[in-house]
Design a protein around this motif. Structure first.
Motif, PDB file in Angstrom:
ATOM      1  N   ILE A 158     112.447 -52.280   5.352  1.00  0.00           N
ATOM      2  CA  ILE A 158     113.739 -53.203   6.838  1.00  0.00           C
ATOM      3  C   ILE A 158     113.373 -52.214   7.416  1.00  0.00           C
ATOM      4  O   ILE A 158     113.571 -52.704   8.232  1.00  0.00           O
ATOM      5  N   MET A 159     112.716 -51.301   7.077  1.00  0.00           N
ATOM      6  CA  MET A 159     111.433 -50.549   8.357  1.00  0.00           C
ATOM      7  C   MET A 159     110.954 -50.944   9.048  1.00  0.00           C
ATOM      8  O   MET A 159     110.781 -51.340  10.775  1.00  0.00           O
ATOM      9  N   THR A 160     110.024 -51.917   8.273  1.00  0.00           N
ATOM     10  CA  THR A 160     108.725 -52.834   9.246  1.00  0.00           C
ATOM     11  C   THR A 160     110.098 -54.383   9.226  1.00  0.00           C
ATOM     12  O   THR A 160     109.383 -54.589  11.297  1.00  0.00           O
ATOM     13  N   PHE A 161     111.053 -54.805   9.177  1.00  0.00           N
ATOM     14  CA  PHE A 161     111.721 -55.681   9.733  1.00  0.00           C
ATOM     15  C   PHE A 161     112.438 -55.160  10.874  1.00  0.00           C
ATOM     16  O   PHE A 161     112.661 -56.137  12.405  1.00  0.00           O
ATOM     17  N   ALA A 162     112.705 -54.576  10.694  1.00  0.00           N
ATOM     18  CA  ALA A 162     113.838 -53.329  12.123  1.00  0.00           C
ATOM     19  C   ALA A 162     112.946 -53.231  13.466  1.00  0.00           C
ATOM     20  O   ALA A 162     113.202 -53.262  13.977  1.00  0.00           O
ATOM     21  N   SER A 163     111.754 -52.309  12.267  1.00  0.00           N
ATOM     22  CA  SER A 163     111.238 -52.605  13.594  1.00  0.00           C
ATOM     23  C   SER A 163     110.498 -52.750  14.459  1.00  0.00           C
ATOM     24  O   SER A 163     110.465 -53.004  15.583  1.00  0.00           O
ATOM     25  N   LEU A 164     109.908 -54.076  13.752  1.00  0.00           N
ATOM     26  CA  LEU A 164     109.484 -55.524  14.844  1.00  0.00           C
ATOM     27  C   LEU A 164     110.676 -56.290  15.649  1.00  0.00           C
ATOM     28  O   LEU A 164     110.437 -56.217  16.814  1.00  0.00           O
ATOM     29  N   PHE A 165     111.678 -55.991  15.227  1.00  0.00           N
ATOM     30  CA  PHE A 165     113.073 -56.356  16.279  1.00  0.00           C
ATOM     31  C   PHE A 165     113.408 -55.556  16.944  1.00  0.00           C
ATOM     32  O   PHE A 165     113.339 -56.199  18.213  1.00  0.00           O
ATOM     33  N   PHE A 166     113.056 -54.110  16.587  1.00  0.00           N
ATOM     34  CA  PHE A 166     113.301 -53.533  17.698  1.00  0.00           C
ATOM     35  C   PHE A 166     112.315 -53.825  18.736  1.00  0.00           C
ATOM     36  O   PHE A 166     112.586 -53.209  20.134  1.00  0.00           O
ATOM     37  N   SER A 183     127.809 -54.621  -5.821  1.00  0.00           N
ATOM     38  CA  SER A 183     126.317 -55.579  -4.867  1.00  0.00           C
ATOM     39  C   SER A 183     126.091 -56.656  -4.715  1.00  0.00           C
ATOM     40  O   SER A 183     125.026 -56.880  -3.284  1.00  0.00           O
ATOM     41  N   LEU A 184     127.029 -57.420  -4.061  1.00  0.00           N
ATOM     42  CA  LEU A 184     126.763 -58.001  -2.803  1.00  0.00           C
ATOM     43  C   LEU A 184     126.657 -57.199  -1.025  1.00  0.00           C
ATOM     44  O   LEU A 184     127.012 -57.423  -0.184  1.00  0.00           O
ATOM     45  N   LEU A 185     127.770 -56.358  -1.528  1.00  0.00           N
ATOM     46  CA  LEU A 185     128.617 -54.946  -0.122  1.00  0.00           C
ATOM     47  C   LEU A 185     127.420 -54.449   0.435  1.00  0.00           C
ATOM     48  O   LEU A 185     126.716 -54.084   0.907  1.00  0.00           O
ATOM     49  N   MET A 186     126.329 -54.690  -1.290  1.00  0.00           N
ATOM     50  CA  MET A 186     125.276 -53.319  -0.338  1.00  0.00           C
ATOM     51  C   MET A 186     124.509 -54.283  -0.092  1.00  0.00           C
ATOM     52  O   MET A 186     123.129 -53.504   0.809  1.00  0.00           O
ATOM     53  N   PHE A 187     123.995 -55.120  -0.564  1.00  0.00           N
ATOM     54  CA  PHE A 187     123.084 -56.334  -0.092  1.00  0.00           C
ATOM     55  C   PHE A 187     123.515 -56.351   1.418  1.00  0.00           C
ATOM     56  O   PHE A 187     122.287 -56.504   2.205  1.00  0.00           O
ATOM     57  N   ILE A 188     124.486 -57.082   1.599  1.00  0.00           N
ATOM     58  CA  ILE A 188     125.072 -56.959   2.814  1.00  0.00           C
ATOM     59  C   ILE A 188     124.634 -56.231   4.395  1.00  0.00           C
ATOM     60  O   ILE A 188     124.531 -55.987   5.548  1.00  0.00           O
ATOM     61  N   GLY A 189     125.349 -55.068   3.271  1.00  0.00           N
ATOM     62  CA  GLY A 189     124.698 -53.167   4.331  1.00  0.00           C
ATOM     63  C   GLY A 189     123.387 -53.392   4.880  1.00  0.00           C
ATOM     64  O   GLY A 189     123.431 -52.718   5.489  1.00  0.00           O
ATOM     65  N   PRO A 242     114.376 -61.735   6.516  1.00  0.00           N
ATOM     66  CA  PRO A 242     114.184 -60.426   5.597  1.00  0.00           C
ATOM     67  C   PRO A 242     115.531 -60.862   4.583  1.00  0.00           C
ATOM     68  O   PRO A 242     115.162 -60.010   3.281  1.00  0.00           O
ATOM     69  N   ILE A 243     116.357 -61.709   4.607  1.00  0.00           N
ATOM     70  CA  ILE A 243     117.213 -62.288   3.322  1.00  0.00           C
ATOM     71  C   ILE A 243     116.632 -62.682   2.444  1.00  0.00           C
ATOM     72  O   ILE A 243     116.540 -62.362   1.014  1.00  0.00           O
ATOM     73  N   TYR A 244     115.351 -63.613   2.696  1.00  0.00           N
ATOM     74  CA  TYR A 244     114.625 -64.006   1.420  1.00  0.00           C
ATOM     75  C   TYR A 244     114.185 -62.537   1.213  1.00  0.00           C
ATOM     76  O   TYR A 244     114.119 -63.101  -0.928  1.00  0.00           O
ATOM     77  N   PHE A 245     113.069 -61.559   1.629  1.00  0.00           N
ATOM     78  CA  PHE A 245     112.251 -61.166   1.845  1.00  0.00           C
ATOM     79  C   PHE A 245     113.453 -60.080  -0.056  1.00  0.00           C
ATOM     80  O   PHE A 245     113.034 -59.756  -0.855  1.00  0.00           O
ATOM     81  N   PHE A 246     114.661 -59.666   0.674  1.00  0.00           N
ATOM     82  CA  PHE A 246     115.259 -59.303  -0.756  1.00  0.00           C
ATOM     83  C   PHE A 246     115.750 -58.981  -1.538  1.00  0.00           C
ATOM     84  O   PHE A 246     116.222 -59.244  -2.296  1.00  0.00           O
TER      85      PHE A 246
END
Length: 451
Positions: free
Chosen positions: A85-93, A415-421, A13-17
């Motif tokens: 984020i829905m894809t990654f998070a839903s698969l994780f969940f 910007s870094l905060l938004m990315f981490i959040g 997800p980090i690379y994707f975003f």
């Protein structure tokens, strides 16, 4: 081993975003994306980060600074960020619910297809289809309730922005001009809530309604979905009452009674992570801002487009505190107890979030507080910076008005905060943990006096 872990499922997800933000920044800085004049690279990067991370903070006015092409690029980044984020998070969940090793299942992605209860292609198709249905329906309703305020393109833009909890608006005052339009308010709030519940909850609600209609009321929602719905509704209701009391109980507002009720409800819904506003945030009381910051930190639910530490984390910590007060061994929510690993993860997440927010707040106080012209213009600079910091980390997008005035260093920090959040502290912690090797030893344990 180190290079292998650099491309683990946790870092994907980090690379994707990161890639989406880089491409978006390049495109937004091109002449065809701009309505008039130029914007700096840092402003283009900030806007791309805010759109991809579905935050909504803006250093330039989206409706006037960008052309239709530029606005469409922002809209595409919002959609990619929301669905991503829905894809990654839903698969994780999904994998976590079945207690399957995330690394094993995603690293060997074909294994997912061997599970007869799960089909990756069908899952993704179902998610995209429902997302489009909800967003198009929202756009049609917005255009129906106010054809002049929401042209077909504007209605689609705001519908996608609302469902993805992005908070980007084509109007300079966000949605303040629609504060007394019941239809528009209800549609936007519905889109925000649906986007913040999480895709797994939406799928279960769909099945619940279908089974209820088919079987005559014999189906029940799962423990997890009930917790998400109950916590979300209580947070919305409490926020609604609190904001109404602190903003409208006296005679400080000239709004009519209906607008007061509607505006306080809308602000309670949107401050959880959406970023739209029908009230001037800079004119709200400190009590309202403090309570809104608490709601922003909590955010939405896992597997959703929302940010924050999530409603389930808040509910787990609340149950943990109650269990400690009652001297109960287990953390009980409803008729079930939360396992110790989940409680530890919730505590770690909150500690990590507080650390990130505190560190960013300290840096921003140095970079922004030294601006004497800004400090003189705002009599409450500390509150403004704190609100901005939490809004960025929780990917909310609300601001008291200091975003366009941020220094270059401040824009980088936000910007870094938004990315981490957006990625989520848990993903970052998991990624960092995946880069280290597990030690084959343990340290001796001792008691520690606490309190």
């Amino acid at each position: 081993m180190f290079f292998k872990n650099l491309f683990s499922p946790f870092t994907l997800p980090i690379y994707f975003f990161g890639l989406a933000i880089a491409i978006g920044a390049i495109l937004l800085n091109q002449p065809f994306s701009l309505a008039a004049g130029n914007i700096s690279w840092i402003d283009a990067l900030f806007t791309a980060t805010s759109a991809t991370c579905v935050t909504g903070l803006a250093v330039v006015d989206t409706g006037t600074a960008f052309s239709r092409v530029g606005q469409s690029i922002i809209l595409a980044l919002i959609q990619v960020g929301g669905l991503g984020i829905m894809t990654f998070a839903s698969l994780f969940f999904y994998l976590w619910r079945r207690r399957v090793s995330l690394a094993d299942r995603i690293a060997v992605g074909q294994n997912l297809l061997h599970n007869p209860a799960f089909h990756l292609g069908r899952f993704l198709t179902h998610m995209v289809l429902w997302t489009l249905i909800i967003e198009v329906s929202g756009a049609l309703l917005l255009h129906l309730f106010d054809p002049e305020g929401f042209t077909p393109y504007s209605a689609l833009f705001h519908s996608i922005s609302a469902f993805c909890n992005a908070g980007f608006a084509l109007h300079s005052d966000s949605l303040v001009r629609f504060q007394d339009n019941i239809g528009v308010n209800m549609v936007i709030m519905a889109l925000i809530i649906l986007g913040g519940l999480g895709f797994s909850v939406l799928v279960e609600l769909e099945g619940f309604v279908h089974q209820r209609l088919a079987r005559g009321g014999k189906s029940r929602l799962s423990w997890y979905t009930r917790i998400v719905l109950q916590t979300s509704l209580w947070l919305i209701f409490i926020g609604w009452i609190f904001i109404y009391i602190t903003e409208f109980l006296g005679e400080r507002s000239l709004l009519d009674p209906l607008s007061k009720i509607l505006s306080s409800l809308f602000q309670s819904v949107t401050c959880r992570t959406a970023g739209f506003n029908t009230l001037d945030i800079s004119q709200m009381t400190n009590a309202s801002l403090l309570f809104m910051m608490m709601l922003m930190i909590i955010g939405g639910s896992p597997g959703s487009t929302a940010g924050g530490i999530k409603t389930t984390t808040f509910r787990t910590l609340l149950a943990f505190a109650i269990s400690q007060i009652k001297d109960r061994r287990q953390t009980v929510i409803g008729k079930h107890a939360v396992d110790l690993a989940t409680v530890n993860k919730a505590l770690t997440l909150v500690i990590f979030a507080v650390t990130i927010i505190s560190t960013s707040m300290l840096i921003l106080t140095i970079t922004e507080g030294g601006d004497t012209s800004h400090a003189q213009a705002s009599g409450n600079i500390f509150m403004d910076i704190l609100f901005e910091t939490i809004s960025a980390f929780a990917t909310v997008g609300l601001s008291t008005g200091i975003t366009p005035k941020l220094s270059t260093q401040g824009k980088i920090v936000i910007s870094l905060l938004m990315f981490i959040g957006r990625i989520g502290p848990i993903v970052f912690l998991s990624a960092l943990q995946s880069l280290r090797e597990e030690p084959y030893y343990a340290w001796p344990e001792r008691n520690m006096l606490i309190g």
